[in-house]
Design an enzyme around this catalytic site. Structure first.
Site, PDB file in Angstrom:
ATOM      1  N   CYS A 116       0.841  -1.195   0.000  1.00 59.80           N
ATOM      2  CA  CYS A 116       0.000   0.000   0.000  1.00 59.80           C
ATOM      3  C   CYS A 116       0.877   1.247   0.000  1.00 59.80           C
ATOM      4  O   CYS A 116       1.722   1.417   0.886  1.00 59.80           O
ATOM      5  CB  CYS A 116      -0.903  -0.013   1.227  1.00 59.80           C
ATOM      6  SG  CYS A 116      -1.827   1.521   1.468  1.00 59.80           S
ATOM      7  N   ASN A 150      10.517  -0.100  -8.944  1.00 58.33           N
ATOM      8  CA  ASN A 150      10.516  -0.849 -10.210  1.00 58.33           C
ATOM      9  C   ASN A 150       9.091  -0.972 -10.717  1.00 58.33           C
ATOM     10  O   ASN A 150       8.219  -1.508 -10.029  1.00 58.33           O
ATOM     11  CB  ASN A 150      11.100  -2.250 -10.022  1.00 58.33           C
ATOM     12  CG  ASN A 150      11.154  -3.023 -11.326  1.00 58.33           C
ATOM     13  OD1 ASN A 150      11.953  -2.713 -12.203  1.00 58.33           O
ATOM     14  ND2 ASN A 150      10.283  -4.014 -11.465  1.00 58.33           N
ATOM     15  N   GLU A 151       8.840  -0.429 -11.901  1.00 60.71           N
ATOM     16  CA  GLU A 151       7.553  -0.595 -12.578  1.00 60.71           C
ATOM     17  C   GLU A 151       6.373  -0.348 -11.627  1.00 60.71           C
ATOM     18  O   GLU A 151       5.535  -1.237 -11.408  1.00 60.71           O
ATOM     19  CB  GLU A 151       7.453  -1.990 -13.195  1.00 60.71           C
ATOM     20  CG  GLU A 151       8.426  -2.231 -14.327  1.00 60.71           C
ATOM     21  CD  GLU A 151       8.327  -3.633 -14.918  1.00 60.71           C
ATOM     22  OE1 GLU A 151       7.708  -4.515 -14.272  1.00 60.71           O
ATOM     23  OE2 GLU A 151       8.857  -3.851 -16.018  1.00 60.71           O
ATOM     24  N   CYS A 158      -7.601  -0.205   0.579  1.00 59.32           N
ATOM     25  CA  CYS A 158      -7.691  -0.396   2.032  1.00 59.32           C
ATOM     26  C   CYS A 158      -8.291   0.836   2.706  1.00 59.32           C
ATOM     27  O   CYS A 158      -8.430   1.895   2.089  1.00 59.32           O
ATOM     28  CB  CYS A 158      -6.311  -0.698   2.599  1.00 59.32           C
ATOM     29  SG  CYS A 158      -5.236   0.755   2.708  1.00 59.32           S
ATOM     30  N   GLU A 306      15.010  -1.853 -19.741  1.00 57.70           N
ATOM     31  CA  GLU A 306      14.975  -3.309 -19.874  1.00 57.70           C
ATOM     32  C   GLU A 306      14.555  -3.690 -21.289  1.00 57.70           C
ATOM     33  O   GLU A 306      13.673  -3.066 -21.879  1.00 57.70           O
ATOM     34  CB  GLU A 306      13.974  -3.948 -18.902  1.00 57.70           C
ATOM     35  CG  GLU A 306      14.325  -3.837 -17.441  1.00 57.70           C
ATOM     36  CD  GLU A 306      13.291  -4.530 -16.558  1.00 57.70           C
ATOM     37  OE1 GLU A 306      12.543  -5.402 -17.083  1.00 57.70           O
ATOM     38  OE2 GLU A 306      13.205  -4.201 -15.367  1.00 57.70           O
ATOM     39  N   TRP A 314       7.560 -15.022 -19.949  1.00 60.75           N
ATOM     40  CA  TRP A 314       6.194 -14.868 -19.468  1.00 60.75           C
ATOM     41  C   TRP A 314       5.191 -14.582 -20.580  1.00 60.75           C
ATOM     42  O   TRP A 314       3.981 -14.512 -20.326  1.00 60.75           O
ATOM     43  CB  TRP A 314       6.130 -13.741 -18.423  1.00 60.75           C
ATOM     44  CG  TRP A 314       6.940 -12.527 -18.766  1.00 60.75           C
ATOM     45  CD1 TRP A 314       8.192 -12.224 -18.321  1.00 60.75           C
ATOM     46  CD2 TRP A 314       6.568 -11.467 -19.652  1.00 60.75           C
ATOM     47  NE1 TRP A 314       8.626 -11.038 -18.867  1.00 60.75           N
ATOM     48  CE2 TRP A 314       7.641 -10.546 -19.687  1.00 60.75           C
ATOM     49  CE3 TRP A 314       5.426 -11.181 -20.408  1.00 60.75           C
ATOM     50  CZ2 TRP A 314       7.617  -9.384 -20.459  1.00 60.75           C
ATOM     51  CZ3 TRP A 314       5.393 -10.033 -21.177  1.00 60.75           C
ATOM     52  CH2 TRP A 314       6.476  -9.148 -21.189  1.00 60.75           C
ATOM     53  N   GLU A 354      11.478 -16.302 -13.206  1.00 60.83           N
ATOM     54  CA  GLU A 354      12.099 -15.880 -14.460  1.00 60.83           C
ATOM     55  C   GLU A 354      13.374 -16.661 -14.795  1.00 60.83           C
ATOM     56  O   GLU A 354      14.276 -16.155 -15.450  1.00 60.83           O
ATOM     57  CB  GLU A 354      12.376 -14.371 -14.426  1.00 60.83           C
ATOM     58  CG  GLU A 354      11.083 -13.561 -14.509  1.00 60.83           C
ATOM     59  CD  GLU A 354      11.297 -12.063 -14.423  1.00 60.83           C
ATOM     60  OE1 GLU A 354      10.687 -11.357 -15.232  1.00 60.83           O
ATOM     61  OE2 GLU A 354      12.042 -11.607 -13.541  1.00 60.83           O
ATOM     62  N   LYS A 355      13.405 -17.919 -14.370  1.00 60.64           N
ATOM     63  CA  LYS A 355      14.611 -18.717 -14.618  1.00 60.64           C
ATOM     64  C   LYS A 355      14.818 -19.008 -16.103  1.00 60.64           C
ATOM     65  O   LYS A 355      15.940 -19.272 -16.541  1.00 60.64           O
ATOM     66  CB  LYS A 355      14.566 -20.025 -13.825  1.00 60.64           C
ATOM     67  CG  LYS A 355      13.416 -20.964 -14.133  1.00 60.64           C
ATOM     68  CD  LYS A 355      13.475 -22.190 -13.236  1.00 60.64           C
ATOM     69  CE  LYS A 355      12.292 -23.118 -13.472  1.00 60.64           C
ATOM     70  NZ  LYS A 355      11.017 -22.518 -12.988  1.00 60.64           N
TER      71      LYS A 355
END
Length: 676
Positions: A116, A150-151, A158, A306, A314, A354-355
């Site tokens: 949050c 990040n992103e 809530c 990136e 993905w 993410e391997k």
């Protein structure tokens, strides 16, 4: 200004915390990074649980040692704040930091971004670790920039966020009566008696109040922006003065990125196109659109933060890149104004989500792979461009596409005239591609930005008018600009209330038309546009149009095309009106791509707009950067066959193989002297 000053940033995300039991891995990776000409890595993006494994117990030595070792080998660092994924102990001890879904169910611990932005506890914990990092690395010569989280994404419903939302609304509207009017709450008897009654949109509550939905999205953006600024303040308070950067995502609709962009030194984005799924040149233009959007937000260089050197794990299908595409994708970012080409990731993760995501160094760990060779070749290419002083150049655009997220939010929530596909992004991309295919560098701007300096502006589906855009466009045309506006524009105000008195609102006299009604076509239906008689343009073809057809009354405009079918056959489908020293065109229907190319080409030629080149072969994307009297032209083939490409007589080739053609999936860069 170029961040490195001496050249382009080249590298990507690196996660040494995953290999602390293997010091040999770091040493081997440094050797491979240097061989690939990698000069910068991003560290610490998801490292919180290693940096602070228990509350107030900090383990920074591994990060200090890693940064020192990288710097000794000429590799600089973009250091991240770790708020993108909090440690397990934090969520267990302080459950308020976990987000609540729109159906009021609180998430369990897990995944990323499950926190949050309003929570005082979370803000304090983030501030504390950010300060510790800043105090440790504020003067480290390796650290050139701070990567903020990040992103940023998603939202929380809530009780803390509900309270903050009400405070935000009261500050905006002052009185509940003003809010009720702005949201038109008398419809369905939804009138509020006080701000305390207001809750965020929910599938189990209010979801049909469009003003509520719109302001909630604005609030989420403002709350995310405030949290980001809170992170930056922690760094600054601890004495860290390096520039800040935030990374955005491709065509993400959850936030108005323009608002976040105002508060960081640089913006970046993470590019993961689905190559080889459809036409690669179309995918290239869609990606170029995002590059130009990022550059245009601050009207300065951006970073490609990136991209995937191989294939993302993905996506629905992990498709291998054709040889040469890795370099093309990296250099395309540079062509459109990026100061970097970076990858996720440098070394492949051995386990977890993410391997199998592509990496510069795969599980095999050697340099004798196709991907590593292409990464190395790209690094050499960037060094070649640096030697030619390309980093000192920038993109200059005479054209712009107005592309506004707040208008998109409202339009896609509006219920009509099509509730299964308005195709806003696609409409904007059609104008963008037409500009680019006809040789114009193009900016992607929103309604808050200044229009001064552009010669031609496309404003597709500008459903909402806000930020005084009516007057900006009026002044633009009056002063000699060329405006191309389309169907479904100027319909509502900034709170999604329909304008009274005719649309496009306050631009009827500029465009010389008034919209009367709009026809939503089923997916299997179409109409056609044919040339109107006695028009000054020579568009000879019949063009297909689908999805939406606007029926307009002429109020001084001249019809250039007209509908061929249905009861409105003969109605104007494309008009032009002279206003002041400029021209205002109005496109009434969702026309096919070919129409945009032909139509824009005629305008560009007749108005003698400054193009990069007169004819761009199909399958090739062209962009340019300039510095002083030098212009650097990037021509990229996104097909699997060589394409003939004539070079100007005085062109000086800087990079690429040329035998009268541009080879498949390759880039040709040449230099020209700018005409005075």
């Amino acid at each position: 200004m170029n961040i490195l000053r001496k050249g382009f940033i080249y590298g990507g995300d690196y996660n040494p915390e995953q290999w602390l039991d293997r010091p040999d891995i770091l040493e081997k990776d440094i050797v491979l990074m240097k061989k690939a000409r990698i000069n910068t890595v991003t560290l610490g993006v998801f490292s919180w649980s290693v940096l602070e494994p228990e509350e107030d117990h900090y383990h920074f030595q591994w990060l200090i040692d890693t940064i020192n070792r990288l710097y000794e080998n000429g590799i600089q660092v973009i250091l991240a704040t770790p708020s993108g994924a909090r440690p397990r102990w934090l969520a267990e001890k302080y459950p308020e930091v976990l987000r609540v879904r729109e159906d009021r169910v609180r998430y369990h611990y897990g995944e990323r971004h499950n926190h949050c932005y309003t929570s005082p506890v979370y803000r304090e914990k983030v501030r504390k670790i950010n300060r510790k990092l800043a105090e440790t690395f504020r003067n480290h010569p390796a650290v050139i920039m701070w990567h903020i989280s990040n992103e940023y994404r998603d939202e929380c419903h809530c009780p803390l966020c509900q309270k903050a939302f009400r405070v935000w609304l009261k500050k905006k509207y002052h009185t509940i009566d003003a809010l009720n009017h702005a949201w038109w709450t008398t419809f369905w008897s939804h009138t509020y008696n006080s701000f305390d009654q207001i809750e965020s949109p929910s599938s189990i509550g209010d979801k049909g109040l469009h003003g509520l939905n719109l302001d909630w999205k604005r609030f989420v953006t403002e709350q995310t922006t405030d949290f980001m600024c809170h992170e930056i303040t922690a760094l600054r308070d601890a004495g860290a003065m390096q520039p800040t950067v935030v990374n955005f995502m491709d065509d993400y609709k959850g936030l108005n990125y323009y608002r976040l962009a105002q508060h960081v030194d640089y913006i970046s984005w993470d590019s993961y196109p689905s190559w080889h799924k459809d036409s690669d040149i179309h995918t290239a233009y869609d990606t170029a659109f995002q590059h130009d959007l990022m550059r245009s937000m601050k009207q300065q260089p951006f970073l490609l933060m990136e991209s995937c050197p191989a294939s993302p794990n993905w996506q629905k299908v992990s498709k291998a890149k054709h040889p040469g595409l890795l370099m093309n994708a990296s250099l395309q970012a540079i062509a459109h104004g990026s100061d970097s080409a970076q990858f996720f990731q440098i070394r492949a993760s051995r386990g977890s989500f993410e391997k199998f995501h592509g990496a510069v160094i795969d599980h095999y760990g050697g340099d004798d792979t196709r991907i590593f060779r292409e990464v190395t070749d790209t690094g050499i290419a960037l060094q070649t461009l640096t030697a030619a002083d390309v980093p000192a150049s920038s993109v200059h655009a005479p054209a712009a596409v107005l592309y506004d997220m707040e208008s998109r939010w409202a339009m896609e929530d509006a219920k009509g005239p099509r509730n299964e596909g308005l195709f806003y992004h696609e409409a904007a991309l059609k104008s963008y591609q037409a500009f680019r295919k006809n040789g114009l560098n193009t900016d992607i701007i929103n309604m808050d930005q200044d229009l001064t300096g552009y010669q031609i502006i496309a404003a597709p589906m500008l459903y909402m008018f806000r930020s005084g855009i009516e007057q900006k466009l009026r002044t633009f045309v009056q002063n000699g600009g060329i405006l191309i506006m389309t169907y479904w524009s100027g319909i509502v105000n900034e709170t999604d209330l329909c304008h009274l008195g005719g649309t496009p609102h306050h631009l009827i006299d500029v465009l010389g038309i008034r919209s009367e009604e709009i026809d939503g076509l089923y997916d299997n239906q179409c109409n056609h546009m044919v040339p109107a008689s006695n028009n000054f343009m020579t568009l000879p073809a019949t063009y297909l149009c689908t999805h939406l057809c606007d029926l307009v009354q002429l109020k001084g405009a001249v019809p250039l095309m007209q509908y061929a079918d249905n009861f409105y056959a003969g109605y104007p489908a494309l008009t032009v009106h002279k206003y002041g020293d400029g021209l205002a065109f109005y496109l009434c229907a969702d026309a096919e791509d070919t129409f945009y190319y032909d139509f824009y080409r005629q305008i560009i030629q007749e108005q003698e707009l400054p193009v990069i080149m007169d004819h761009i072969p199909e399958g090739i994307e062209v962009s340019s950067r300039s510095s002083g009297r030098q212009e650097f032209i990037f021509a990229q083939n996104y097909t699997d066959s060589p394409i003939p490409f004539p070079l100007p007589g005085h062109a000086q080739i800087l990079f690429g193989k040329y035998d009268g053609t541009i080879k498949e999936y390759s880039t040709l860069i040449y230099q020209m002297e700018v005409k005075s």
